[in-house]
Design a protein around this motif. Sequence first.
Motif, short mmCIF file in Angstrom:
data_model
loop_
_atom_site.label_atom_id
_atom_site.label_comp_id
_atom_site.label_asym_id
_atom_site.label_seq_id
_atom_site.Cartn_x
_atom_site.Cartn_y
_atom_site.Cartn_z
N VAL A 8 2.46 -0.58 -6.09
CA VAL A 8 2.04 0.22 -4.95
C VAL A 8 0.60 0.65 -5.18
CG1 VAL A 8 2.54 2.21 -3.50
CG2 VAL A 8 4.41 1.02 -4.68
N LYS B 140 5.00 5.25 -3.21
CA LYS B 140 3.91 5.94 -3.89
C LYS B 140 3.44 5.10 -5.05
CE LYS B 140 6.28 10.33 -2.96
NZ LYS B 140 6.85 11.54 -3.60
N PRO B 141 2.20 5.29 -5.49
CA PRO B 141 1.73 4.54 -6.67
C PRO B 141 2.63 4.74 -7.88
CG PRO B 141 -0.13 5.53 -5.54
CD PRO B 141 1.12 6.05 -4.85
N SER C 115 -2.94 2.58 -4.19
CA SER C 115 -3.32 3.85 -3.54
C SER C 115 -4.42 3.64 -2.52
CB SER C 115 -3.78 4.86 -4.60
OG SER C 115 -4.84 4.33 -5.34
N GLN D 269 0.83 -1.20 0.00
CA GLN D 269 0.00 0.00 0.00
C GLN D 269 0.87 1.25 0.00
OE1 GLN D 269 -2.68 -0.34 3.38
NE2 GLN D 269 -4.26 -1.27 2.08
N ALA D 270 0.32 2.31 -0.51
CA ALA D 270 1.03 3.60 -0.50
C ALA D 270 1.44 3.94 0.93
CB ALA D 270 0.15 4.69 -1.07
#
Length: 122
Positions: free
Chosen positions: A120, A87-88, A122, A13-14
């Motif tokens: 990743v 980050k995505p 969001s 996950q972010a």
Amino acid sequence: QELLVESGGGLVQAGGSLRLSCAASGRTFSNYAMGWFRQAPGKEREFVAAISWGGVSTYYADSVKGRVTISRVNAKNTVYLQMSSLKPEDTAVYYCAAAARLGLQAYEYDYWGQGTQVTVSS
């Protein structure tokens, strides 16, 4: 000749963290500078980080500076990429590579791993 095998990728996950590893076979690993690159779908391969043969010098892309740390343990023939605050836009296939001289461009690297996927969400 060096054979490079990456591991440690996955779905995160972010804001999360991952540590990528790159194991090298061969007896001359400590003679090579090592780099990490990444390639997202539809984009060119881009530089992420690099480390000199002795680990004294390191370089980072501006996009990851402060969030990523490259390190190596020559006794284990392994280079690492510790990533945090993901980050995505960090989603990509990550490749490690070996070069006779420390460089920031993909063409400067002689040996490449097969890549490990980092995703990743969001």
